[in-house]
Enzyme design. Structure first.
Site, PDB file in Angstrom:
ATOM      1  N   HIS A  76       0.795  -1.226   0.000  1.00 38.62           N
ATOM      2  CA  HIS A  76       0.000   0.000   0.000  1.00 38.62           C
ATOM      3  C   HIS A  76       0.831   1.282   0.000  1.00 38.62           C
ATOM      4  O   HIS A  76       0.268   2.374   0.040  1.00 38.62           O
ATOM      5  CB  HIS A  76      -0.899   0.013   1.239  1.00 38.62           C
ATOM      6  CG  HIS A  76      -0.105   0.042   2.503  1.00 38.62           C
ATOM      7  ND1 HIS A  76       0.610  -1.044   2.964  1.00 38.62           N
ATOM      8  CD2 HIS A  76       0.136   1.046   3.367  1.00 38.62           C
ATOM      9  CE1 HIS A  76       1.236  -0.711   4.074  1.00 38.62           C
ATOM     10  NE2 HIS A  76       0.973   0.549   4.342  1.00 38.62           N
ATOM     11  N   HIS A  91       1.740   6.935   0.510  1.00 40.01           N
ATOM     12  CA  HIS A  91       0.992   5.938   1.274  1.00 40.01           C
ATOM     13  C   HIS A  91      -0.483   5.986   0.879  1.00 40.01           C
ATOM     14  O   HIS A  91      -1.114   7.026   0.988  1.00 40.01           O
ATOM     15  CB  HIS A  91       1.146   6.255   2.762  1.00 40.01           C
ATOM     16  CG  HIS A  91       0.627   5.223   3.688  1.00 40.01           C
ATOM     17  ND1 HIS A  91      -0.718   5.049   3.937  1.00 40.01           N
ATOM     18  CD2 HIS A  91       1.279   4.311   4.437  1.00 40.01           C
ATOM     19  CE1 HIS A  91      -0.868   4.066   4.815  1.00 40.01           C
ATOM     20  NE2 HIS A  91       0.327   3.607   5.125  1.00 40.01           N
TER      21      HIS A  91
END
Length: 171
Positions: A76, A91
């Site tokens: 992620h 992120h």
């Protein structure tokens, strides 16, 4: 050679090495800008991981905000070290580490050299929503303390296109 010639020579050598300041990080996705303080995660909103901002995405491919070397790859998130030494964390989502990579497709490996605009990863917004997580895309300068200023360029709530100037980093 006079005193000012020394400074000119030093500046010329910096430019020859590709180092230009301020460094401008580009938006990794298109969407609406979020101030760091408004990110629904205290690790980001209190700037524990550095200054920056986030974007509520309208797209699902995350692009490199700068040229540099990939330093960290998680399902992620991707960490980059820019050619000028700016450490950038991109992120996707809040608490998406809980998804263990499901709903994310990575396109780069640690150690890879990237250019601004290269695809880093893509994500499934529906999978993130189904897991109960917000899908904002955070861009944080993790070595903020090494710079005199790290500031978002657009105002919170502004719309940005992927590749547009997002964050200015000054020495």
């Amino acid at each position: 050679m006079g005193l000012f010639d020394v400074f000119k020579k030093k500046e010329a050598s910096k430019q020859a090495a590709g180092e230009t300041w301020p460094v401008v990080l580009k938006a990794p996705v298109s969407g609406r800008v979020i101030a760091m303080a408004d990110i629904p995660d205290p690790v980001f909103s209190t700037e524990v991981l550095g200054k920056g901002c986030a974007i509520w995405p309208e797209s699902t491919v995350v692009y490199a905000p700068c040229a540099g070397t990939v330093s960290v790859v998680m399902g992620h998130a991707v960490g980059l070290t820019s050619d000028a030494g700016v450490e950038v964390l991109v992120h996707v989502g809040v608490d998406t580490v809980d998804m263990e990579g499901k709903g994310f497709t990575g396109y780069v490996a640690e150690g890879a050299k990237v250019k601004a605009g290269d695809a880093l990863l893509s994500f499934d917004r529906d999978a993130i929503a189904a897991a109960g997580h917000p899908d904002c895309v955070v861009v944080a300068v993790s070595n903020t303390a090494e710079f005199s200023d790290v500031s978002p360029i657009p105002a919170a709530e502004d719309l940005v296109e992927a590749g547009a100037p997002l964050i200015s980093v000054s020495k």
